[in-house]
Design a protein around this motif. Structure first.
Motif, PDB file in Angstrom:
ATOM      1  N   ILE A  65      20.360 -24.693 -30.011  1.00 19.53           N
ATOM      2  CA  ILE A  65      19.956 -26.083 -29.782  1.00 19.53           C
ATOM      3  C   ILE A  65      19.605 -26.286 -28.314  1.00 19.53           C
ATOM      4  O   ILE A  65      18.573 -26.870 -27.993  1.00 19.53           O
ATOM      5  CB  ILE A  65      21.058 -27.071 -30.219  1.00 19.53           C
ATOM      6  N   ALA A  66      20.431 -25.772 -27.419  1.00 16.31           N
ATOM      7  CA  ALA A  66      20.168 -25.923 -25.989  1.00 16.31           C
ATOM      8  C   ALA A  66      18.852 -25.258 -25.607  1.00 16.31           C
ATOM      9  O   ALA A  66      18.087 -25.789 -24.802  1.00 16.31           O
ATOM     10  CB  ALA A  66      21.313 -25.342 -25.168  1.00 16.31           C
ATOM     11  N   ARG A  67      18.551 -24.119 -26.204  1.00 18.80           N
ATOM     12  CA  ARG A  67      17.311 -23.397 -25.898  1.00 18.80           C
ATOM     13  C   ARG A  67      16.087 -24.203 -26.335  1.00 18.80           C
ATOM     14  O   ARG A  67      15.007 -24.063 -25.774  1.00 18.80           O
ATOM     15  CB  ARG A  67      17.320 -22.027 -26.587  1.00 18.80           C
ATOM     16  N   ALA A  68      16.282 -25.067 -27.310  1.00 16.85           N
ATOM     17  CA  ALA A  68      15.191 -25.906 -27.791  1.00 16.85           C
ATOM     18  C   ALA A  68      14.940 -27.101 -26.866  1.00 16.85           C
ATOM     19  O   ALA A  68      13.916 -27.768 -26.984  1.00 16.85           O
ATOM     20  CB  ALA A  68      15.472 -26.393 -29.204  1.00 16.85           C
ATOM     21  N   LEU A  69      15.863 -27.369 -25.947  1.00 20.01           N
ATOM     22  CA  LEU A  69      15.709 -28.498 -25.033  1.00 20.01           C
ATOM     23  C   LEU A  69      14.975 -28.066 -23.772  1.00 20.01           C
ATOM     24  O   LEU A  69      15.329 -27.089 -23.128  1.00 20.01           O
ATOM     25  CB  LEU A  69      17.072 -29.053 -24.629  1.00 20.01           C
ATOM     26  N   CYS A  70      13.952 -28.820 -23.432  1.00 20.72           N
ATOM     27  CA  CYS A  70      13.223 -28.592 -22.188  1.00 20.72           C
ATOM     28  C   CYS A  70      13.121 -29.940 -21.491  1.00 20.72           C
ATOM     29  O   CYS A  70      12.481 -30.860 -21.998  1.00 20.72           O
ATOM     30  CB  CYS A  70      11.836 -28.009 -22.452  1.00 20.72           C
ATOM     31  N   PHE A  71      13.781 -30.064 -20.368  1.00 23.28           N
ATOM     32  CA  PHE A  71      13.768 -31.304 -19.604  1.00 23.28           C
ATOM     33  C   PHE A  71      12.600 -31.286 -18.635  1.00 23.28           C
ATOM     34  O   PHE A  71      12.375 -30.304 -17.949  1.00 23.28           O
ATOM     35  CB  PHE A  71      15.076 -31.468 -18.817  1.00 23.28           C
ATOM     36  N   GLU A  72      11.864 -32.391 -18.582  1.00 20.18           N
ATOM     37  CA  GLU A  72      10.773 -32.518 -17.620  1.00 20.18           C
ATOM     38  C   GLU A  72      11.296 -33.290 -16.428  1.00 20.18           C
ATOM     39  O   GLU A  72      11.898 -34.349 -16.571  1.00 20.18           O
ATOM     40  CB  GLU A  72       9.593 -33.254 -18.243  1.00 20.18           C
ATOM     41  N   ILE A  73      11.045 -32.750 -15.246  1.00 14.71           N
ATOM     42  CA  ILE A  73      11.464 -33.394 -14.015  1.00 14.71           C
ATOM     43  C   ILE A  73      10.275 -33.426 -13.075  1.00 14.71           C
ATOM     44  O   ILE A  73       9.549 -32.444 -12.954  1.00 14.71           O
ATOM     45  CB  ILE A  73      12.685 -32.663 -13.384  1.00 14.71           C
ATOM     46  N   THR A  74      10.044 -34.575 -12.460  1.00 18.75           N
ATOM     47  CA  THR A  74       8.923 -34.663 -11.528  1.00 18.75           C
ATOM     48  C   THR A  74       9.331 -34.040 -10.201  1.00 18.75           C
ATOM     49  O   THR A  74      10.509 -33.982  -9.856  1.00 18.75           O
ATOM     50  CB  THR A  74       8.493 -36.121 -11.276  1.00 18.75           C
ATOM     51  N   GLU A  75       8.336 -33.587  -9.471  1.00 22.45           N
ATOM     52  CA  GLU A  75       8.604 -33.003  -8.157  1.00 22.45           C
ATOM     53  C   GLU A  75       9.324 -33.998  -7.259  1.00 22.45           C
ATOM     54  O   GLU A  75      10.289 -33.653  -6.585  1.00 22.45           O
ATOM     55  CB  GLU A  75       7.283 -32.583  -7.511  1.00 22.45           C
ATOM     56  N   THR A  76       8.887 -35.250  -7.286  1.00 21.53           N
ATOM     57  CA  THR A  76       9.501 -36.272  -6.442  1.00 21.53           C
ATOM     58  C   THR A  76      10.985 -36.416  -6.742  1.00 21.53           C
ATOM     59  O   THR A  76      11.807 -36.464  -5.830  1.00 21.53           O
ATOM     60  CB  THR A  76       8.793 -37.628  -6.631  1.00 21.53           C
ATOM     61  N   ALA A  77      11.333 -36.466  -8.029  1.00 25.20           N
ATOM     62  CA  ALA A  77      12.743 -36.593  -8.415  1.00 25.20           C
ATOM     63  C   ALA A  77      13.528 -35.361  -7.995  1.00 25.20           C
ATOM     64  O   ALA A  77      14.667 -35.468  -7.529  1.00 25.20           O
ATOM     65  CB  ALA A  77      12.865 -36.807  -9.917  1.00 25.20           C
ATOM     66  N   ALA A  78      12.925 -34.196  -8.131  1.00 26.24           N
ATOM     67  CA  ALA A  78      13.629 -32.955  -7.807  1.00 26.24           C
ATOM     68  C   ALA A  78      13.896 -32.831  -6.319  1.00 26.24           C
ATOM     69  O   ALA A  78      14.977 -32.405  -5.912  1.00 26.24           O
ATOM     70  CB  ALA A  78      12.836 -31.747  -8.298  1.00 26.24           C
ATOM     71  N   VAL A  79      12.936 -33.197  -5.492  1.00 27.00           N
ATOM     72  CA  VAL A  79      13.089 -32.969  -4.059  1.00 27.00           C
ATOM     73  C   VAL A  79      13.793 -34.098  -3.336  1.00 27.00           C
ATOM     74  O   VAL A  79      14.169 -33.949  -2.175  1.00 27.00           O
ATOM     75  CB  VAL A  79      11.740 -32.664  -3.381  1.00 27.00           C
ATOM     76  N   THR A  80      14.007 -35.226  -4.020  1.00 30.58           N
ATOM     77  CA  THR A  80      14.719 -36.330  -3.389  1.00 30.58           C
ATOM     78  C   THR A  80      16.107 -35.884  -2.956  1.00 30.58           C
ATOM     79  O   THR A  80      16.571 -36.222  -1.871  1.00 30.58           O
ATOM     80  CB  THR A  80      14.799 -37.538  -4.343  1.00 30.58           C
TER      81      THR A  80
END
Length: 135
Positions: A6-21
């Protein structure tokens, strides 16, 4: 279906702005979830000023190429060059590429020629509720 599947089926999308904040917290969070089998896509890649700089640091599995480079890729040599560069860097780092906003056969053909790994958009399918999918 086990928890790892189930976890392998999850792909979270994160924007660059959110990641580098808060880069350190983002990296720690992403690595913790990846250890459980989850994956991450860096969304709208290419729209940030320092996109390539963070690729060596962020533990992402996919680069989602910003749609502004995809829509006119069949006609615009600058967009085509940008996507080609993103694909080359992604491959060098072992990160798969995803093109969003694929809306025509010409765009799909150009993305295949450039070696984009995955595509999504209305040309392929419209969004549907999960209940309608055969998973």
């Amino acid at each position: 279906m086990g928890d790892a599947h189930i976890a392998r089926a999850l792909c979270f999308e994160i924007t660059e702005t959110a990641a580098v904040t808060n880069l350190t917290d983002a990296i720690n969070f992403m690595r913790a979830l990846q250890a459980r089998g989850c994956r991450f896509a860096l969304d709208d890649f290419g729209s940030g000023i320092s996109s390539f700089l963070y690729l060596k640091t962020l533990p992402v599995d996919f680069l989602k190429i910003d749609g502004q480079f995809i829509r006119q890729i069949a006609e615009n040599p600058v967009d085509r060059s940008m996507v080609e560069a993103i694909c080359k860097v992604g491959k060098a780092l072992g990160i798969a590429t995803v093109a969003e906003f694929v809306e025509t056969a010409a765009v799909l053909t150009e993305l295949e020629r450039l070696g984009v790994d995955f595509v999504q958009g209305y040309y392929l399918a419209r969004p549907r509720p999960l209940a309608e999918l055969d998973c």
